[in-house]
Structures are given as C-alpha cells and as structure tokens.
Design a protein around this motif. Structure first.
Motif, short mmCIF file in Angstrom:
data_model
loop_
_atom_site.label_atom_id
_atom_site.label_comp_id
_atom_site.label_asym_id
_atom_site.label_seq_id
_atom_site.Cartn_x
_atom_site.Cartn_y
_atom_site.Cartn_z
N GLY A 1 12.05 19.20 -7.54
CA GLY A 1 10.71 18.85 -7.07
C GLY A 1 10.19 19.81 -6.02
N GLU A 2 8.90 19.68 -5.75
CA GLU A 2 8.26 20.56 -4.78
C GLU A 2 8.27 19.92 -3.39
N VAL A 3 7.95 18.64 -3.33
CA VAL A 3 7.74 17.99 -2.03
C VAL A 3 8.97 17.17 -1.59
N SER A 4 9.57 16.41 -2.52
CA SER A 4 10.66 15.52 -2.09
C SER A 4 11.85 16.27 -1.48
N PRO A 5 12.25 17.46 -1.95
CA PRO A 5 13.39 18.13 -1.30
C PRO A 5 13.10 18.45 0.17
N ARG B 1 1.61 14.48 -2.26
CA ARG B 1 2.23 13.45 -3.09
C ARG B 1 2.02 12.09 -2.42
N SER B 2 2.10 11.05 -3.25
CA SER B 2 1.94 9.67 -2.74
C SER B 2 3.31 9.07 -2.41
N TYR B 3 3.38 8.28 -1.35
CA TYR B 3 4.61 7.54 -1.01
C TYR B 3 4.25 6.13 -0.56
N ASN C 1 0.84 -1.22 0.00
CA ASN C 1 0.00 0.00 0.00
C ASN C 1 0.87 1.26 0.00
N HIS C 2 0.23 2.38 -0.32
CA HIS C 2 0.91 3.66 -0.16
C HIS C 2 0.04 4.61 0.64
N LEU C 3 0.57 5.80 0.91
CA LEU C 3 -0.23 6.83 1.58
C LEU C 3 0.03 8.15 0.88
N GLY D 1 5.54 8.28 -11.54
CA GLY D 1 5.51 9.64 -12.06
C GLY D 1 6.40 9.76 -13.26
N ALA D 2 6.46 10.98 -13.76
CA ALA D 2 7.20 11.38 -14.96
C ALA D 2 8.03 10.27 -15.59
N SER D 3 9.26 10.61 -15.90
CA SER D 3 10.08 9.66 -16.63
C SER D 3 11.00 8.91 -15.68
N GLY D 4 11.97 9.63 -15.13
CA GLY D 4 12.94 9.00 -14.22
C GLY D 4 13.75 7.96 -14.95
N GLY D 5 14.46 7.15 -14.24
CA GLY D 5 15.25 6.11 -14.89
C GLY D 5 16.12 5.49 -13.89
N VAL E 1 12.05 8.28 0.62
CA VAL E 1 11.77 9.31 -0.39
C VAL E 1 13.05 9.64 -1.12
N GLU E 2 12.95 9.59 -2.46
CA GLU E 2 14.10 9.90 -3.30
C GLU E 2 14.04 11.38 -3.66
N LEU E 3 15.21 12.01 -3.65
CA LEU E 3 15.28 13.44 -3.92
C LEU E 3 15.18 13.73 -5.41
C1 LIG Z 1 1.49 5.34 -5.75
C2 LIG Z 1 2.80 6.13 -5.72
C3 LIG Z 1 3.78 5.76 -4.80
C4 LIG Z 1 4.99 6.48 -4.76
N1 LIG Z 1 5.95 6.07 -3.87
C5 LIG Z 1 7.13 6.75 -3.82
C6 LIG Z 1 8.17 6.33 -2.92
O1 LIG Z 1 8.02 5.35 -2.15
N2 LIG Z 1 9.32 7.04 -2.90
C7 LIG Z 1 9.52 8.12 -3.73
O2 LIG Z 1 10.59 8.73 -3.66
N3 LIG Z 1 8.56 8.52 -4.60
C8 LIG Z 1 7.38 7.87 -4.65
N4 LIG Z 1 6.39 8.30 -5.52
C9 LIG Z 1 6.62 9.55 -6.30
C10 LIG Z 1 6.17 10.76 -5.45
O3 LIG Z 1 4.75 10.73 -5.30
C11 LIG Z 1 6.51 12.10 -6.09
O4 LIG Z 1 6.05 12.11 -7.41
C12 LIG Z 1 8.00 12.40 -6.06
O5 LIG Z 1 8.48 12.43 -4.71
C13 LIG Z 1 8.26 13.75 -6.73
O6 LIG Z 1 7.56 14.75 -6.06
P1 LIG Z 1 8.13 16.25 -6.03
O7 LIG Z 1 7.04 17.12 -5.47
O8 LIG Z 1 9.46 16.31 -5.37
O9 LIG Z 1 8.38 16.57 -7.55
P2 LIG Z 1 7.39 17.39 -8.53
O10 LIG Z 1 7.41 18.84 -8.12
O11 LIG Z 1 6.08 16.70 -8.56
O12 LIG Z 1 8.10 17.17 -9.91
C14 LIG Z 1 9.39 17.74 -10.21
C15 LIG Z 1 9.89 17.26 -11.54
O13 LIG Z 1 10.17 15.86 -11.50
C16 LIG Z 1 9.32 15.13 -12.40
N5 LIG Z 1 8.87 13.94 -11.62
C17 LIG Z 1 7.82 13.86 -10.78
N6 LIG Z 1 7.76 12.64 -10.19
C18 LIG Z 1 8.82 11.94 -10.66
C19 LIG Z 1 9.33 10.63 -10.41
N7 LIG Z 1 8.73 9.78 -9.57
N8 LIG Z 1 10.46 10.27 -11.06
C20 LIG Z 1 11.09 11.11 -11.89
N9 LIG Z 1 10.66 12.36 -12.17
C21 LIG Z 1 9.54 12.77 -11.56
C22 LIG Z 1 8.20 16.07 -12.74
O14 LIG Z 1 7.72 15.83 -14.05
C23 LIG Z 1 8.89 17.42 -12.65
O15 LIG Z 1 9.64 17.69 -13.80
C24 LIG Z 1 5.20 7.59 -5.61
C25 LIG Z 1 4.19 7.95 -6.52
C26 LIG Z 1 3.02 7.23 -6.58
C27 LIG Z 1 1.95 7.65 -7.56
#
Ligand SMILES: Cc1cc2nc3c(=O)[nH]c(=O)nc-3n(C[C@H](O)[C@H](O)[C@H](O)COP(=O)(O)OP(=O)(O)OC[C@H]3O[C@@H](n4cnc5c(N)ncnc54)[C@H](O)[C@@H]3O)c2cc1C
Length: 235
Positions: free
Chosen positions: A71-75, A48-50, A32-34, A231-235, A65-67
C-alpha cells in the motif's frame, strides 16, 4: 485540518493504533470516519479514509490502521508514524454506520477484519450511555492475534453479545466458530429479521457484499441494512 500524532502502539501483528490530537475537531458520532492526507516533501499527496475507533467525547481521536504491504498510505501510518508527526485530516465523514444512543432498534453489527474499527466506537458509546436496546457483533478475523480492539470486545455489557469466527486458523485451542460467514452461520449468530434490527456491515468489499446478500436472503429489510466497504478484496 491539522492533526498531530500523540502516540502509536501495535494493536495486532498487522495493525497499529494511532492517537491523534486535532485541535479544531468539531466532534463526531460513533461509526463515523475521517480522511487522512499525507504530503511528501515534493508536494505529492495521498488521501485515505479511516474509521474512528474512539467514541464521541473520548480524549483524542484514535484510529486503527491495518498494514497492506504494497500500500501507499498504510505502511507509513503503521510503520513510520511517530509521536509529534503532523498530518492533515478532514471529517467527520459518514452516516452509513452511524449509531446514536437514541436509536430505538436493536443493532446487529457484522465486521470483517479492520471493519470492526467503527464498531469499537459504537460499543464504547453504548457502554457509556447504558440502558439501550440489545446489540450483537459478529466478527470475522483471520486468527486470534489479528483481532482488533480485543479489550473493548471482551468487556461485558448488558444486552451485548459478541461472536468471533476465525477464517484462517486451524489450531485446536480455538473452540469458537471457524470459517466464513455462510448464510447458515449468519442465521445462527445474528439478530433475526423478525426483530427488525438496524444492521451495520463493514469490511473489505467482497466480505460486505457477501454478508449483505446473505442477510437480505434471511429476510432483513433492505432499508435497515447499512454497509461500508473498505476497499479492494482483502479477506
Ligand atoms: C470509509 C472507510 C473507512 C476505512 N477505515 C479503515 C480502518 O479503520 N482501518 C484500516 O486499516 N483501513 C480502513 N479503510 C481502508 C483505507 O482507506 C485504505 O484503503 C487502506 O489503508 C489501504 O490504503 P493503502 O494506501 O495502504 O493501500 P493502496 O495503495 O490504496 O492499495 C494497495 C493495494 O491493496 C489493495 N487494497 C486497498 N485497500 C484495501 C483494503 N482495505 N483491503 C484489502 N486490500 C486493499 C489495493 O487494491 C492495492 O492492490 C477504510 C476505507 C474506507 C472507505
């Protein structure tokens, strides 16, 4: 519902683990996630979901959480969050990647990067109950120091095989698989469709789509292939 950060620690060079105390948490299942909601002083909110890295019944909820630098939330979660901080969570959410000990099929998990997080809960839950069908996890990470959950992945369990491939790591000390999960790599390192495993795939969108297509090409039943895109592309 209100949550409090109990502890944070670096998980890899690019990710942090957060332990949360959520007094009203109703419980969850592995996979599950939250949703985390942050609110700024001016009232602006971002959600955001994690995935939940901890198994049901473990003390506290842990997230990894990966940086994403832009991003808006992960940092904030990776660099700023401290013990004692309050945030808002909602959950548990999910179903796509859910795994319960009563699952009669073998399970094949395939993860890209932080897509391994929900599978850490599956592995911990599987170890706790024991005597369950075979499981395999195929993980694609960029380099050894970016492997999330390395301790959990290294812990042996009967009937479990973990294989890791490094997608961007050229150094000779890595003697395992390298490169992307091509159909050939998938065929050689996953439970075959003949065993009708439950297949769980998680990671960046492009990764999940390529892997799911590859597995369907190998002959897996679409009804048994479950995916979650981060989300997005990543790799
Ligand atoms: C069901 C679910 C579970 C998730 N679980 C995790 C988890 O366990 N750990 C985790 O680190 N993240 C997880 N994520 C991703 C997380 O929800 C956010 O999308 C991520 O942390 C980026 O958020 P941000 O606000 O930092 O970036 P944003 O401000 O949303 O995006 C910044 C930039 O990064 C791009 N981007 C957004 N998301 C990603 C991504 N995942 N990979 C690559 N590029 C991206 C956007 O297009 C944008 O250009 C999960 C997502 C979902 C839908």
């Amino acid at each position: 519902m209100p949550a409090r950060v109990v502890a944070t620690r670096p998980e890899t060079t690019h990710a942090s683990r957060l332990l949360l105390d959520v007094p009203a948490w109703p419980g969850h299942r592995a996979g599950n996630h939250l949703d985390v909601r942050l609110t700024a002083a001016d009232g602006y909110t971002a959600q955001r979901s994690y995935s939940i890295a901890s198994a049901p019944g473990e003390h506290g909820l842990s997230l990894v959480v990966e940086l994403l630098d832009d991003g808006e939330v992960s940092p904030w979660l990776v660099r700023e969050a401290r013990a004692g901080d309050e945030l808002e969570v909602n959950g548990p959410v999910g179903g796509h990647l859910e795994w319960t000990p009563g699952e009669p099929r073998p399970v094949q998990m395939v993860a890209g990067g932080s897509g391994v997080v929900p599978f850490l809960a599956v592995l911990t839950e599987r170890a706790r109950v024991g005597g369950v069908p075979a499981a395999r996890l195929l993980l694609s990470a960029r380099s050894p120091d970016e492997v999330i959950g390395a301790d959990t992945l290294a812990r042996p369990q009967p009937g479990l095989l973990v294989t890791t491939t490094m997608s961007r790591y050229a150094r000779p000390e890595w003697t395992g698989l390298r490169g992307r999960l091509t159909p050939d790599v998938l065929r050689q390192n996953t439970i075959g469709p003949g065993e009708r495993p439950l297949v769980l795939v998680c990671g960046p969108t492009a990764f999940v789509e390529a892997v799911a297509d590859g597995l369907l090409e190998l002959g897996h039943d679409p009804a048994l292939v479950r995916t979650e895109r981060f989300g997005a592309s990543g790799g």
